[in-house]
Design a protein around this motif. Structure first.
Motif, PDB file in Angstrom:
ATOM      1  N   ARG A  98       1.027  -0.545  -0.140  1.00 47.74           N
ATOM      2  CA  ARG A  98      -0.083  -0.139  -0.278  1.00 47.74           C
ATOM      3  C   ARG A  98       0.895   1.392  -0.064  1.00 47.74           C
ATOM      4  O   ARG A  98       0.593   1.988  -0.235  1.00 47.74           O
ATOM      5  N   ALA A  99       2.387   1.433   0.196  1.00 46.35           N
ATOM      6  CA  ALA A  99       2.717   2.447   1.139  1.00 46.35           C
ATOM      7  C   ALA A  99       3.345   2.893  -0.200  1.00 46.35           C
ATOM      8  O   ALA A  99       3.713   3.291  -1.220  1.00 46.35           O
ATOM      9  N   ALA A 100       3.545   1.567  -1.122  1.00 44.29           N
ATOM     10  CA  ALA A 100       4.281   1.657  -2.526  1.00 44.29           C
ATOM     11  C   ALA A 100       3.687   2.248  -3.301  1.00 44.29           C
ATOM     12  O   ALA A 100       3.839   2.791  -4.866  1.00 44.29           O
ATOM     13  N   VAL A 101       1.657   1.892  -3.482  1.00 41.37           N
ATOM     14  CA  VAL A 101       1.343   1.905  -4.062  1.00 41.37           C
ATOM     15  C   VAL A 101       0.714   3.747  -3.523  1.00 41.37           C
ATOM     16  O   VAL A 101       1.128   4.776  -4.967  1.00 41.37           O
ATOM     17  N   ALA A 102       0.882   4.433  -2.596  1.00 44.29           N
ATOM     18  CA  ALA A 102       1.195   5.656  -2.702  1.00 44.29           C
ATOM     19  C   ALA A 102       2.752   6.209  -3.375  1.00 44.29           C
ATOM     20  O   ALA A 102       1.714   7.374  -3.686  1.00 44.29           O
ATOM     21  N   GLU A 103       3.360   6.480  -2.572  1.00 43.92           N
ATOM     22  CA  GLU A 103       4.896   6.469  -3.623  1.00 43.92           C
ATOM     23  C   GLU A 103       4.407   7.061  -5.107  1.00 43.92           C
ATOM     24  O   GLU A 103       4.585   7.786  -5.203  1.00 43.92           O
ATOM     25  N   ALA A 104       4.163   5.238  -5.329  1.00 41.57           N
ATOM     26  CA  ALA A 104       4.009   6.060  -6.967  1.00 41.57           C
ATOM     27  C   ALA A 104       3.327   6.790  -7.664  1.00 41.57           C
ATOM     28  O   ALA A 104       2.838   7.875  -8.607  1.00 41.57           O
ATOM     29  N   ARG A 105       2.100   6.969  -6.827  1.00 40.48           N
ATOM     30  CA  ARG A 105       0.810   7.986  -6.934  1.00 40.48           C
ATOM     31  C   ARG A 105       1.858   8.858  -6.975  1.00 40.48           C
ATOM     32  O   ARG A 105       1.334  10.190  -8.407  1.00 40.48           O
ATOM     33  N   ASN A 107       4.713   9.954  -6.627  1.00 42.26           N
ATOM     34  CA  ASN A 107       5.914  10.672  -8.549  1.00 42.26           C
ATOM     35  C   ASN A 107       4.706  10.722  -9.498  1.00 42.26           C
ATOM     36  O   ASN A 107       4.941  11.387 -10.143  1.00 42.26           O
ATOM     37  N   LEU A 108       3.759  10.123  -9.626  1.00 42.70           N
ATOM     38  CA  LEU A 108       3.419  10.687 -10.892  1.00 42.70           C
ATOM     39  C   LEU A 108       2.390  11.937 -11.050  1.00 42.70           C
ATOM     40  O   LEU A 108       2.490  12.120 -11.907  1.00 42.70           O
ATOM     41  N   ALA A 109       2.099  12.301  -9.613  1.00 45.38           N
ATOM     42  CA  ALA A 109       1.758  13.827  -9.378  1.00 45.38           C
ATOM     43  C   ALA A 109       2.861  14.539  -9.662  1.00 45.38           C
ATOM     44  O   ALA A 109       2.159  15.649 -10.661  1.00 45.38           O
ATOM     45  N   ASN A 114       5.425  18.485 -13.373  1.00 40.38           N
ATOM     46  CA  ASN A 114       6.959  19.466 -14.083  1.00 40.38           C
ATOM     47  C   ASN A 114       6.655  19.192 -15.800  1.00 40.38           C
ATOM     48  O   ASN A 114       7.166  19.589 -16.286  1.00 40.38           O
ATOM     49  N   LEU A 115       5.787  18.341 -15.950  1.00 42.27           N
ATOM     50  CA  LEU A 115       4.903  18.002 -17.809  1.00 42.27           C
ATOM     51  C   LEU A 115       4.431  19.562 -17.704  1.00 42.27           C
ATOM     52  O   LEU A 115       4.909  19.997 -19.199  1.00 42.27           O
ATOM     53  N   THR A 116       3.622  19.348 -17.357  1.00 47.21           N
ATOM     54  CA  THR A 116       2.485  21.352 -17.573  1.00 47.21           C
ATOM     55  C   THR A 116       3.190  22.126 -17.679  1.00 47.21           C
ATOM     56  O   THR A 116       3.513  23.608 -18.622  1.00 47.21           O
ATOM     57  N   ALA A 146       9.748  19.685 -22.299  1.00 43.81           N
ATOM     58  CA  ALA A 146       8.600  18.792 -22.517  1.00 43.81           C
ATOM     59  C   ALA A 146       8.477  17.480 -22.797  1.00 43.81           C
ATOM     60  O   ALA A 146       7.657  16.566 -22.138  1.00 43.81           O
ATOM     61  N   ARG A 147       9.431  16.531 -24.004  1.00 41.26           N
ATOM     62  CA  ARG A 147       9.401  15.509 -23.891  1.00 41.26           C
ATOM     63  C   ARG A 147       9.555  14.750 -23.721  1.00 41.26           C
ATOM     64  O   ARG A 147       9.247  13.428 -23.249  1.00 41.26           O
ATOM     65  N   GLN A 148      10.702  15.185 -22.404  1.00 37.23           N
ATOM     66  CA  GLN A 148      11.162  14.703 -21.591  1.00 37.23           C
ATOM     67  C   GLN A 148      10.395  14.391 -19.870  1.00 37.23           C
ATOM     68  O   GLN A 148      10.741  13.694 -19.476  1.00 37.23           O
ATOM     69  N   ALA A 149       9.574  15.093 -19.843  1.00 38.90           N
ATOM     70  CA  ALA A 149       8.829  15.849 -18.666  1.00 38.90           C
ATOM     71  C   ALA A 149       7.448  14.310 -19.326  1.00 38.90           C
ATOM     72  O   ALA A 149       6.925  13.708 -18.493  1.00 38.90           O
ATOM     73  N   ALA A 150       7.195  14.239 -20.297  1.00 43.87           N
ATOM     74  CA  ALA A 150       6.013  13.226 -20.689  1.00 43.87           C
ATOM     75  C   ALA A 150       6.106  11.825 -20.652  1.00 43.87           C
ATOM     76  O   ALA A 150       5.624  11.057 -20.329  1.00 43.87           O
ATOM     77  N   ALA A 151       7.803  11.802 -21.593  1.00 46.14           N
ATOM     78  CA  ALA A 151       7.950  10.803 -20.969  1.00 46.14           C
ATOM     79  C   ALA A 151       8.284   9.996 -19.547  1.00 46.14           C
ATOM     80  O   ALA A 151       8.089   9.261 -18.928  1.00 46.14           O
ATOM     81  N   ALA A 152       8.520  10.670 -18.389  1.00 47.10           N
ATOM     82  CA  ALA A 152       8.998  10.886 -17.175  1.00 47.10           C
ATOM     83  C   ALA A 152       7.276  10.176 -16.922  1.00 47.10           C
ATOM     84  O   ALA A 152       7.244   9.844 -15.470  1.00 47.10           O
ATOM     85  N   VAL A 153       6.353  10.811 -16.877  1.00 45.06           N
ATOM     86  CA  VAL A 153       4.888  10.835 -17.227  1.00 45.06           C
ATOM     87  C   VAL A 153       4.466   8.997 -16.791  1.00 45.06           C
ATOM     88  O   VAL A 153       3.784   8.000 -15.564  1.00 45.06           O
ATOM     89  N   GLN A 154       5.369   8.818 -17.950  1.00 42.74           N
ATOM     90  CA  GLN A 154       4.321   6.975 -18.634  1.00 42.74           C
ATOM     91  C   GLN A 154       5.245   6.519 -17.846  1.00 42.74           C
ATOM     92  O   GLN A 154       4.658   5.526 -17.910  1.00 42.74           O
ATOM     93  N   GLN A 155       6.572   6.978 -17.516  1.00 40.97           N
ATOM     94  CA  GLN A 155       7.203   5.537 -16.351  1.00 40.97           C
ATOM     95  C   GLN A 155       6.568   5.876 -14.972  1.00 40.97           C
ATOM     96  O   GLN A 155       6.879   4.745 -14.844  1.00 40.97           O
ATOM     97  N   GLN A 156       6.545   6.512 -14.385  1.00 43.67           N
ATOM     98  CA  GLN A 156       5.462   6.976 -13.014  1.00 43.67           C
ATOM     99  C   GLN A 156       4.221   5.736 -13.286  1.00 43.67           C
ATOM    100  O   GLN A 156       3.997   5.701 -11.986  1.00 43.67           O
ATOM    101  N   ARG A 157       3.778   6.471 -14.357  1.00 41.71           N
ATOM    102  CA  ARG A 157       1.859   5.950 -14.332  1.00 41.71           C
ATOM    103  C   ARG A 157       2.921   3.913 -14.569  1.00 41.71           C
ATOM    104  O   ARG A 157       2.111   3.440 -14.051  1.00 41.71           O
ATOM    105  N   ALA A 158       4.039   3.748 -14.953  1.00 43.77           N
ATOM    106  CA  ALA A 158       4.260   2.375 -14.755  1.00 43.77           C
ATOM    107  C   ALA A 158       4.294   1.665 -14.061  1.00 43.77           C
ATOM    108  O   ALA A 158       3.754   0.319 -13.401  1.00 43.77           O
ATOM    109  N   LEU A 159       5.329   2.570 -13.290  1.00 43.20           N
ATOM    110  CA  LEU A 159       5.158   1.804 -11.598  1.00 43.20           C
ATOM    111  C   LEU A 159       4.271   1.802 -10.956  1.00 43.20           C
ATOM    112  O   LEU A 159       4.486   1.533  -9.545  1.00 43.20           O
TER     113      LEU A 159
END
Length: 397
Positions: A98-105, A107-109, A114-116, A146-159
């Motif tokens: 549960r803690a890992a899910v909260a941390e991943a969420r 990081n995604l936010a 940063n993407l915005t 901006a593209r790097q920020a978008a890729a970071a969002v995808q990475q954090q979503r996968a995590l």
């Protein structure tokens, strides 16, 4: 009077002797040729049934293992009961996941924020770059950020997805529907994701497999018979005899034969599938399987009582010839079918094979043929010796 009786004694003895000889001759005349009970051979389709040893095996087997590490908090099933696919069997402590899910969420936010910002900076640099208020390099760097920020969002979503999957794995599900065995772990035990030991095992027993062992020599003989002896393949129905000698009520079907011979046993495994709605068959049971792999389309069945063998093992039968004489014939009888021999040479359809009275018959002897099972005719009444002597004495007197 005395002299008369003495002179008649030889005459009485002569009459008695003549009477006895006539009785023997009459008895022989009444006997005549011996009765020979016969059956008429008819060609019919004869299934060639084999009975082989086999063992039952579960239709599906699944070992239940943990996919995440942790301490078992609860066991949620009854040992030996039926479970369905997806049913939760164990619960592993989910706190860390549960803690890992909260941390991943979180990081995604952060990545989305940063993407915005990076996307807004790149959008502001576009018109400035067109009027050359900023250099082309600065605009290019803003677009790359901006593209790097978008890729970071995808990475954090996968995590985040990975963390959620691990959290879901803290509830250990049943991979298949079937009967579950005993639990091999207890509440409070530590389990790991890569452990070799299973937590429990589930077996699907309806339907169930029966693995039958057939020698490679018998399989070769069957294939030769199918190729050259006019034998045709049979249906794939299989019946079972259980360990206690009783017959299993359900009928199975033969599925396939393995394409290799076991080098240790010299046997080929045949697999049959049986319905098992009552759960009577359990994996590992020893059974006897009866099935027909081939059928003789024009087989001749001769009762076993009609077949005898000489000291060399040659099978012979007596057949009634056209003149009602017993004819001995050598036949080829290599296997039994029920209470009869399957004869493949030496006789043909329509022959009258003697099955009764064989103890009184010799080759070439005339016989009186009657259908097998006909009641024997009662012998004629015969005159006793004492009565004959009395009659002779009366005649003399």
């Amino acid at each position: 009077m005395r002299l008369t009786q003495a002179s008649l004694a030889p005459l009485l003895c002569l009459l008695a002797a003549c009477g006895g000889g006539g009785e023997d001759a009459q008895k022989k005349g009444q006997q005549g040729p011996p009765e020979a009970g016969f059956v008429v051979l008819r060609a019919e389709a004869v299934p060639l049934v084999s009975e082989l040893a086999g063992r039952t095996a579960a239709f599906e087997t699944s070992d239940v293992r943990p996919q995440v590490s942790g301490v078992v908090q609860a066991r949620l099933f009854t040992e030996g009961a039926m479970v369905t696919r997806g049913q939760t069997l164990y619960r592993i402590d989910p706190s860390i996941y549960r803690a890992a899910v909260a941390e991943a969420r979180a990081n995604l936010a952060n990545a989305e924020a940063n993407l915005t910002a990076q996307q807004a900076r790149a959008d502001r640099f576009r018109p400035l770059a067109e009027i050359e208020a900023v250099s082309r390099q600065e605009y290019t760097d803003a677009q790359a950020a901006a593209r790097q920020a978008a890729a970071a969002v995808q990475q954090q979503r996968a995590l985040l997805d990975t963390a959620q999957i691990n959290l879901r794995f803290t509830n250990v599900p049943a991979p298949i529907t079937g009967r579950i065995g005993r639990s091999l772990v207890t509440t409070g035990a530590l389990v790991t994701a890569n452990q070799a030991e299973a937590m429990t095992m589930i077996q699907r027993l309806d339907p169930i497999f029966v693995d039958i062992q057939q020698s490679s020599a018998d399989l070769l003989a069957l294939r030769r018979a199918l190729a050259s002896e006019g034998v045709v393949p049979s249906s794939a129905e299989v019946r079972l005899r259980l360990e206690d000698g009783s017959d299993y009520p359900q009928v199975g079907t033969l599925q396939f034969a393995e394409a290799m011979v076991d080098p240790q046993t010299g046997a080929v495994t045949l697999r049959a599938r049986f319905p098992n709605p009552q759960g009577l068959l359990l994996p590992g049971m020893f059974v006897r399987a009866r099935f027909s792999q081939s059928t003789a389309p024009a087989g001749l069945l001769v009762p076993q009582a009609a077949v005898s063998r000489d000291p060399r093992g040659v099978a012979t039968v007596f057949v009634i010839g056209p003149d009602n004489k017993a004819v001995r014939r050598n036949v080829r009888a290599e296997r039994t079918v029920g209470d009869a021999w399957l004869v493949t040479a030496g006789v043909r359809a329509g022959d009258r094979v003697i099955t009764e009275g064989l103890g009184r018959i010799e080759a070439g002897q005339p016989v009186r043929p009657v259908p097998a099972g006909t009641p024997r005719r009662a012998p004629a009444p015969q005159v006793k010796g004492g009565e004959g002597n009395a009659q002779a004495g009366a005649a003399a007197r």
